[in-house]
Every structure is written in structure tokens, then in C-alpha cells.
Design a protein around this motif. Structure first.
Motif, short mmCIF file in Angstrom:
data_model
loop_
_atom_site.label_atom_id
_atom_site.label_comp_id
_atom_site.label_asym_id
_atom_site.label_seq_id
_atom_site.Cartn_x
_atom_site.Cartn_y
_atom_site.Cartn_z
N ALA A 1 0.83 -1.21 0.00
CA ALA A 1 0.00 0.00 0.00
C ALA A 1 0.87 1.26 0.00
CB ALA A 1 -0.94 -0.01 1.20
N VAL A 2 1.93 1.28 0.81
CA VAL A 2 2.82 2.44 0.85
C VAL A 2 3.49 2.64 -0.52
CG1 VAL A 2 5.00 3.32 1.82
CG2 VAL A 2 3.21 2.42 3.33
N CYS A 3 3.98 1.56 -1.10
CA CYS A 3 4.65 1.66 -2.40
C CYS A 3 3.67 2.14 -3.48
CB CYS A 3 5.27 0.33 -2.80
SG CYS A 3 6.70 -0.11 -1.79
N LEU A 4 2.46 1.60 -3.47
CA LEU A 4 1.46 2.04 -4.46
C LEU A 4 1.06 3.50 -4.25
CD1 LEU A 4 -0.79 -1.14 -4.74
CD2 LEU A 4 0.73 -0.20 -6.51
N LEU A 5 1.03 3.95 -3.00
CA LEU A 5 0.73 5.35 -2.72
C LEU A 5 1.83 6.24 -3.29
CD1 LEU A 5 -1.00 7.53 -1.36
CD2 LEU A 5 0.33 7.14 0.72
N VAL A 6 3.08 5.87 -3.10
CA VAL A 6 4.19 6.62 -3.69
C VAL A 6 4.06 6.63 -5.21
CG1 VAL A 6 6.70 6.62 -4.07
CG2 VAL A 6 5.79 6.29 -1.77
N PHE B 1 1.30 6.30 -6.93
CA PHE B 1 0.16 7.15 -7.29
C PHE B 1 0.57 8.62 -7.27
CE2 PHE B 1 -3.43 9.78 -5.92
CZ PHE B 1 -4.32 9.55 -6.97
N LEU B 2 1.28 9.03 -6.24
CA LEU B 2 1.72 10.43 -6.15
C LEU B 2 2.71 10.77 -7.27
CD1 LEU B 2 2.12 10.70 -2.27
CD2 LEU B 2 0.24 11.58 -3.69
N SER B 3 3.60 9.84 -7.58
CA SER B 3 4.54 10.04 -8.68
C SER B 3 3.79 10.12 -10.01
CB SER B 3 5.56 8.90 -8.74
OG SER B 3 6.32 8.86 -7.58
N GLY B 4 2.79 9.28 -10.15
CA GLY B 4 1.97 9.28 -11.36
C GLY B 4 1.24 10.60 -11.54
N TYR B 5 0.84 11.21 -10.43
CA TYR B 5 0.17 12.51 -10.51
C TYR B 5 1.13 13.56 -11.06
CZ TYR B 5 -2.35 16.71 -9.29
OH TYR B 5 -2.99 17.93 -9.36
N ALA B 6 2.37 13.55 -10.60
CA ALA B 6 3.38 14.49 -11.11
C ALA B 6 3.62 14.25 -12.59
CB ALA B 6 4.68 14.37 -10.33
N THR B 7 3.64 12.98 -12.98
CA THR B 7 3.86 12.61 -14.38
C THR B 7 2.70 13.08 -15.25
OG1 THR B 7 5.10 10.68 -13.69
CG2 THR B 7 4.24 10.66 -15.93
N LEU C 1 13.02 4.95 -1.89
CA LEU C 1 11.64 5.25 -2.26
C LEU C 1 11.42 6.77 -2.35
CD1 LEU C 1 9.13 3.59 -2.93
CD2 LEU C 1 8.45 3.76 -0.53
N VAL C 2 12.09 7.52 -1.50
CA VAL C 2 12.03 8.99 -1.58
C VAL C 2 12.63 9.46 -2.91
CG1 VAL C 2 12.97 11.12 -0.60
CG2 VAL C 2 12.01 9.37 0.91
N PHE C 3 13.76 8.90 -3.28
CA PHE C 3 14.39 9.29 -4.56
C PHE C 3 13.54 8.84 -5.75
CE2 PHE C 3 17.85 10.58 -2.03
CZ PHE C 3 18.61 11.43 -2.82
N ASN C 4 12.86 7.72 -5.61
CA ASN C 4 11.95 7.25 -6.65
C ASN C 4 10.88 8.32 -6.91
OD1 ASN C 4 9.28 6.01 -7.40
ND2 ASN C 4 10.55 4.20 -7.65
N ALA C 5 10.27 8.81 -5.85
CA ALA C 5 9.24 9.85 -6.00
C ALA C 5 9.83 11.16 -6.50
CB ALA C 5 8.53 10.06 -4.66
N MET C 6 11.01 11.51 -6.00
CA MET C 6 11.65 12.76 -6.41
C MET C 6 11.91 12.79 -7.91
SD MET C 6 14.39 13.72 -3.37
CE MET C 6 15.64 13.94 -4.58
N TRP C 7 12.27 11.64 -8.50
CA TRP C 7 12.57 11.61 -9.91
C TRP C 7 11.37 12.09 -10.74
CZ3 TRP C 7 10.56 9.54 -14.29
CH2 TRP C 7 11.32 9.75 -15.45
N SER C 8 10.20 11.58 -10.48
CA SER C 8 9.00 11.98 -11.24
C SER C 8 8.70 13.46 -11.05
CB SER C 8 7.79 11.16 -10.80
OG SER C 8 7.95 9.82 -11.17
N ILE C 9 8.85 13.91 -9.83
CA ILE C 9 8.57 15.33 -9.54
C ILE C 9 9.53 16.23 -10.30
CG2 ILE C 9 8.61 17.08 -7.72
CD1 ILE C 9 7.61 14.76 -5.82
N VAL C 10 10.82 15.88 -10.29
CA VAL C 10 11.82 16.72 -10.95
C VAL C 10 11.72 16.60 -12.48
CG1 VAL C 10 14.30 17.09 -11.26
CG2 VAL C 10 13.36 16.75 -8.97
#
Length: 158
Positions: A14-19, A21-27, A89-98
């Protein structure tokens, strides 16, 4: 109260899918606008492939983390492994945002290189706790390696 292995795996997924989902939103904010205007290499996959691939990878990542967590968070090796996992996992999310949110391929490239190294370290520590958990991260490592090459190519072409 002690959480059972299955509960830990479900929570981790669930935590990984939430990350994801948030990354997907940035994308999603720039995939049909800014990203579509970029020059891409011939090996660039179609856009529709990314969501299902990442979904599978996030599920595998969550299962992997849940297996490690189930070994007991009191153990220093489990703690070290999960700290590495959380950091990557933080860097995973950061990549999409950046890359997509800020539209900065060069800075995203630096992040994904760091992410790749962090995944290698996470696999190393997961292997200390559970070989199966470590092996479950290999598809993720391979996909990030591909994404790193793709990111580099996009940065070079643009």
C-alpha cells in the motif's frame, strides 16, 4: 501487538502504491504537454506501458519490503535494510517530480543515478535479511537502469 507477515506485506505494498500514485500525478501533469514535445530516442516505449510496469514494480517492491519487515524490526539488519528501502523510495518519488513536475531532465538524471545506487544498496541489505526479498527487487533495478538510459538520452536530445 505483533503484525503478521501478510499484514506487513499488504501495508508495504500500500505504501509503495501510494508513492507510485503520487509520482503518477506528477507525471500526468506534463506527459501530454511538455513531455510530448521532447525529442526521444528510438527505444522510447509507448506512454501506455509505464503505468502497468510501474504498478507491477511497486507491488513487487512492497512484497519485498514486507518480507524484510516480517523478520522483525527490532533486528539491526532489518532496520538497516528498511532504512535503505525508504531512502530509495524517496528518490523514486523525487525523480518523477523533478523530471515531469519541474521539467528538468538533467537534474532528474542525477536523481535517477542516485536512485540506481540506492537500489543496489537496498538489494545488498535485503539479501542479508532475505534472498527472496532481494531478488524481488531485480526487475525494479533493471527498469530503473533502462529509465536512466532513457533519461540520459532525452537530456542529450533536448
Amino acid at each position: 501487538m505483533e503484525l503478521k507477515k501478510g499484514t506487513r506485506i499488504i501495508l508495504s505494498v500500500a505504501v509503495c502504491l501510494l508513492v507510485g500514485f503520487l509520482s503518477g500525478y506528477a507525471t500526468e501533469t506534463s506527459v501530454d504537454s511538455w513531455y510530448s514535445t521532447l525529442q526521444k530516442p528510438v527505444f522510447n516505449p509507448p506512454n501506455w506501458i509505464f503505468a502497468p510496469v510501474w504498478t507491477v514494480l511497486y507491488v513487487l517492491m512492497g512484497i519485498s519490503a514486507g518480507i524484510v519487515w516480517a523478520r522483525g524490526f527490532y533486528h539491526i539488519w532489518v532496520q538497516t535494510a528498511l532504512y535503505h528501502f525508504a531512502f530509495q523510495l524517496v528518490f523514486n518519488a523525487m525523480w518523477s517530480i523533478v523530471f515531469f513536475g519541474f521539467q528538468k531532465p538533467f537534474w532528474a538524471l542525477l536523481i535517477i543515478i542516485t536512485l540506481f545506487i540506492l537500489i543496489l544498496l537496498t538489494i545488498k541489505w535485503f539479501k542479508v535479511v532475505s534472498k527472496i526479498a532481494a531478488y524481488l527487487l531485480i526487475p525494479y533495478l533493471l527498469w530503473v537502469a533502462f529509465a536512466m538510459i532513457l533519461n540520459f538520452s532525452i537530456w542529450q536530445l533536448n
